[in-house]
Design a protein around this motif. Structure first.
Motif, mmCIF file in Angstrom:
data_model
loop_
_atom_site.group_PDB
_atom_site.id
_atom_site.type_symbol
_atom_site.label_atom_id
_atom_site.label_comp_id
_atom_site.label_asym_id
_atom_site.label_seq_id
_atom_site.Cartn_x
_atom_site.Cartn_y
_atom_site.Cartn_z
ATOM 1 N N ARG A 1 -39.097 59.390 5.643
ATOM 2 C CA ARG A 1 -39.089 61.046 5.244
ATOM 3 C C ARG A 1 -40.354 61.367 4.468
ATOM 4 O O ARG A 1 -41.305 60.606 4.217
ATOM 5 C CB ARG A 1 -37.915 60.911 3.995
ATOM 6 C CG ARG A 1 -38.468 59.861 2.853
ATOM 7 C CD ARG A 1 -37.527 60.052 1.610
ATOM 8 N NE ARG A 1 -38.276 59.033 0.577
ATOM 9 C CZ ARG A 1 -37.759 58.702 -0.464
ATOM 10 N NH1 ARG A 1 -36.427 59.034 -0.836
ATOM 11 N NH2 ARG A 1 -38.357 57.863 -1.314
ATOM 12 N N THR B 1 -32.084 57.153 0.008
ATOM 13 C CA THR B 1 -32.952 58.006 0.455
ATOM 14 C C THR B 1 -34.249 57.493 1.057
ATOM 15 O O THR B 1 -34.789 58.189 1.980
ATOM 16 C CB THR B 1 -33.271 59.028 -0.350
ATOM 17 O OG1 THR B 1 -33.915 58.530 -1.734
ATOM 18 C CG2 THR B 1 -32.117 59.782 -0.611
ATOM 19 N N ALA C 1 -33.662 62.763 6.554
ATOM 20 C CA ALA C 1 -34.162 63.414 5.093
ATOM 21 C C ALA C 1 -33.605 64.989 5.453
ATOM 22 O O ALA C 1 -33.216 65.687 4.216
ATOM 23 C CB ALA C 1 -35.270 63.200 4.901
#
Length: 157
Positions: free
Chosen positions: A42, A115, A123
């Motif tokens: 991400r 995450t 993401a």
């Protein structure tokens, strides 16, 4: 349940190997599905947007409890995305946490790197899902909306 093989392509040589693999499967099965996604980790911009969204949710729904908003998003949205995109994570989660009560899972989100494991593509799905899931509950500010749209246009740096 999805069955298949994930192939990470980093070099031109990897493309040759992937092409050969797909060709073999096509011969064997008569039909294959190829799915490609941006597998980079991400981006910094995505991370900043996620945190801005957590703060907005916290302010409007949870008395400024950003940790609660973050953990709730990770649990209710991020876990599903990771389970769908990473067979090893799915196996880990299902074996160890799936049957836990909701509150205990929410606490686990403090330590589970949900995450951090996202690719750029996952993401982006996470950001879109948060935006859509909370659209009826919070008012997104213009900066969040504009940043989300900018990322949708492929500017993920």
């Amino acid at each position: 349940m999805k069955h298949g093989v994930y192939i990470v392509v980093d070099t031109a040589k990897d493309i040759e190997k992937a092409t050969e693999f797909v060709g073999e499967r096509l011969d064997k099965f008569g039909k294959v599905m190829v799915y490609a996604e941006d597998a980079r980790s991400r981006s910094v911009r995505q991370n900043k947007l996620m945190h801005a969204m957590y703060r907005t949710i916290a302010k409007q729904l949870y008395g400024n409890d950003v940790d609660h908003a973050k953990h709730e998003c990770k649990l209710t949205i991020g876990i599903k995305l990771l389970r769908d995109s990473d067979p090893q994570f799915k196996q880990f989660y299902d074996r160890n946490l799936r049957d836990w009560p909701h509150e205990k899972k929410l606490q686990a989100m403090e330590y589970l790197p949900v995450t951090r494991l996202f690719s750029v593509g996952v993401a982006y799905q996470y950001i879109e899902s948060i935006y859509d899931s909370y659209a009826d509950k919070v008012t997104w500010n213009t900066r969040i909306t504009n940043e989300k749209e900018s990322l949708a246009d492929g500017d993920n740096n």
